[in-house]
Design a protein around this motif. Structure first.
Motif, short mmCIF file in Angstrom:
data_model
loop_
_atom_site.label_atom_id
_atom_site.label_comp_id
_atom_site.label_asym_id
_atom_site.label_seq_id
_atom_site.Cartn_x
_atom_site.Cartn_y
_atom_site.Cartn_z
N ARG A 105 20.82 -48.78 -40.05
CA ARG A 105 19.66 -48.12 -39.43
C ARG A 105 18.75 -49.19 -38.84
O ARG A 105 18.53 -50.22 -39.46
CB ARG A 105 18.86 -47.32 -40.44
N ALA A 106 18.23 -48.91 -37.67
CA ALA A 106 17.29 -49.82 -37.04
C ALA A 106 16.21 -48.98 -36.36
O ALA A 106 16.46 -47.87 -35.89
CB ALA A 106 18.00 -50.69 -36.01
N GLU A 107 15.02 -49.53 -36.31
CA GLU A 107 13.91 -48.84 -35.66
C GLU A 107 13.31 -49.78 -34.62
O GLU A 107 13.12 -50.97 -34.87
CB GLU A 107 12.85 -48.46 -36.69
N ARG A 108 13.05 -49.21 -33.47
CA ARG A 108 12.47 -50.02 -32.40
C ARG A 108 11.25 -49.32 -31.86
O ARG A 108 11.23 -48.12 -31.65
CB ARG A 108 13.49 -50.20 -31.27
N SER A 109 10.19 -50.10 -31.63
CA SER A 109 9.01 -49.58 -30.96
C SER A 109 8.72 -50.50 -29.78
O SER A 109 8.85 -51.69 -29.90
CB SER A 109 7.78 -49.56 -31.83
N GLU A 110 8.33 -49.88 -28.71
CA GLU A 110 8.07 -50.64 -27.49
C GLU A 110 6.78 -50.11 -26.88
O GLU A 110 6.56 -48.90 -26.81
CB GLU A 110 9.24 -50.46 -26.53
N GLU A 111 5.95 -51.02 -26.41
CA GLU A 111 4.69 -50.62 -25.79
C GLU A 111 4.62 -51.27 -24.41
O GLU A 111 4.83 -52.47 -24.27
CB GLU A 111 3.50 -51.08 -26.63
N THR A 112 4.35 -50.46 -23.40
CA THR A 112 4.18 -50.98 -22.04
C THR A 112 2.75 -50.68 -21.60
O THR A 112 2.30 -49.55 -21.72
CB THR A 112 5.12 -50.28 -21.05
N THR A 113 2.08 -51.69 -21.13
CA THR A 113 0.70 -51.51 -20.70
C THR A 113 0.59 -51.86 -19.22
O THR A 113 1.03 -52.92 -18.79
CB THR A 113 -0.24 -52.42 -21.51
N GLU A 114 0.01 -50.93 -18.48
CA GLU A 114 -0.27 -51.15 -17.07
C GLU A 114 -1.79 -51.09 -16.90
O GLU A 114 -2.51 -50.95 -17.89
CB GLU A 114 0.45 -50.10 -16.23
N HIS B 151 -4.13 -48.84 -15.98
CA HIS B 151 -4.87 -47.73 -16.59
C HIS B 151 -3.99 -46.87 -17.48
O HIS B 151 -4.29 -45.70 -17.69
CB HIS B 151 -5.49 -46.84 -15.50
N ARG B 152 -2.92 -47.45 -17.98
CA ARG B 152 -1.98 -46.63 -18.73
C ARG B 152 -1.23 -47.47 -19.76
O ARG B 152 -0.81 -48.58 -19.50
CB ARG B 152 -0.99 -46.02 -17.74
N THR B 153 -1.05 -46.89 -20.93
CA THR B 153 -0.24 -47.51 -21.98
C THR B 153 0.78 -46.48 -22.43
O THR B 153 0.44 -45.32 -22.65
CB THR B 153 -1.11 -47.92 -23.18
N GLU B 154 2.02 -46.90 -22.54
CA GLU B 154 3.08 -45.99 -22.98
C GLU B 154 3.76 -46.57 -24.21
O GLU B 154 4.13 -47.74 -24.24
CB GLU B 154 4.11 -45.81 -21.86
N LEU B 155 3.89 -45.75 -25.24
CA LEU B 155 4.56 -46.14 -26.48
C LEU B 155 5.89 -45.42 -26.56
O LEU B 155 5.97 -44.23 -26.32
CB LEU B 155 3.71 -45.77 -27.70
N ARG B 156 6.93 -46.15 -26.89
CA ARG B 156 8.24 -45.56 -27.11
C ARG B 156 8.78 -46.08 -28.43
O ARG B 156 8.68 -47.26 -28.71
CB ARG B 156 9.21 -45.96 -26.00
N SER B 157 9.32 -45.18 -29.24
CA SER B 157 9.93 -45.62 -30.49
C SER B 157 11.14 -44.76 -30.77
O SER B 157 11.27 -43.65 -30.25
CB SER B 157 8.93 -45.53 -31.64
N GLY B 158 12.02 -45.29 -31.58
CA GLY B 158 13.21 -44.53 -31.92
C GLY B 158 13.90 -45.12 -33.12
O GLY B 158 13.76 -46.31 -33.40
N THR B 159 14.64 -44.30 -33.81
CA THR B 159 15.45 -44.74 -34.94
C THR B 159 16.90 -44.68 -34.50
O THR B 159 17.34 -43.69 -33.95
CB THR B 159 15.23 -43.83 -36.16
N PHE B 160 17.61 -45.76 -34.74
CA PHE B 160 19.01 -45.86 -34.39
C PHE B 160 19.80 -45.89 -35.68
O PHE B 160 19.42 -46.56 -36.63
CB PHE B 160 19.27 -47.15 -33.60
N ALA B 161 20.91 -45.17 -35.75
CA ALA B 161 21.71 -45.15 -36.97
C ALA B 161 23.18 -45.04 -36.66
O ALA B 161 23.57 -44.42 -35.67
CB ALA B 161 21.29 -43.98 -37.85
N ARG B 162 23.98 -45.64 -37.53
CA ARG B 162 25.43 -45.56 -37.39
C ARG B 162 26.04 -45.71 -38.77
O ARG B 162 25.65 -46.59 -39.53
CB ARG B 162 25.91 -46.69 -36.47
N SER B 163 26.98 -44.86 -39.12
CA SER B 163 27.70 -44.93 -40.40
C SER B 163 29.17 -45.13 -40.12
O SER B 163 29.75 -44.45 -39.28
CB SER B 163 27.50 -43.64 -41.20
N LEU B 164 29.78 -46.08 -40.85
CA LEU B 164 31.18 -46.42 -40.63
C LEU B 164 31.91 -46.54 -41.96
O LEU B 164 31.42 -47.21 -42.88
CB LEU B 164 31.28 -47.76 -39.88
N ARG B 165 33.07 -45.92 -42.04
CA ARG B 165 33.89 -46.01 -43.25
C ARG B 165 34.42 -47.43 -43.36
O ARG B 165 34.86 -48.01 -42.38
CB ARG B 165 35.04 -45.02 -43.20
N GLN B 166 34.39 -47.96 -44.58
CA GLN B 166 34.84 -49.32 -44.83
C GLN B 166 36.29 -49.33 -45.30
O GLN B 166 36.77 -48.36 -45.89
CB GLN B 166 33.96 -49.96 -45.91
#
Length: 141
Positions: free
Chosen positions: A75-84, A86-101
């Motif tokens: 699992r990984a989480e990423r947050s990203e902020e872009t500022t211009e 007169h505007r700020t945009e926040l993006r975030s997401g959780t990424f996940a992957r499960s694999l049999r060993q």
């Protein structure tokens, strides 16, 4: 047909459909979304190696690797902020992957390294004993 793709009346073009899928359902604003992680697996020389593309994350803070019932979950989480201006945009997401060993994977000896946006997880796996081929005769009764 002249080689062009025709649309049925009332049906959107595929790019519009893909744009809708990527942007989510209208009127629903999710703060966190679950995404997949692109991975490459290899089993050789007594070890299982998983390489996962995770650019733009802090591996010490944003990554969790767990093993349970023969399954590795990343699992990984990423947050990203872009500022211009007169505007700020926040993006975030959780990424996940499960694999049999592989059977016998030694999870207590696993290691993980992060370099240039790629997380590499290495798990020792004992080589399976090769069984010889045996022919079983069929008795006719």
């Amino acid at each position: 047909m002249t080689g062009m793709i025709e649309r049925l009346p009332g049906w959107p073009a595929l790019p519009d459909l893909f744009g809708w899928v990527e942007s989510g359902l209208p009127g629903v604003h999710a703060v966190r979304a679950l995404h997949g992680i692109r991975v490459e697996e290899q089993l050789a020389d007594g070890k299982y190696v998983l390489r996962a593309e995770l650019p733009g994350i802090d591996p010490a803070e944003d990554v969790e690797i767990t093993f349970a019932a023969g399954v590795l979950t990343l699992r990984a989480e990423r947050s990203e902020e872009t500022t211009e201006k007169h505007r700020t945009e926040l993006r975030s997401g959780t990424f996940a992957r499960s694999l049999r060993q592989p059977a016998g994977a030694k999870h207590d000896e696993a290691t993980a390294e992060y370099k240039d946006g790629v997380l590499t997880i290495t798990v020792p796996v004992p080589e399976a004993k090769k069984a010889g081929t045996r022919t079983i005769p069929v008795r006719h009764l």
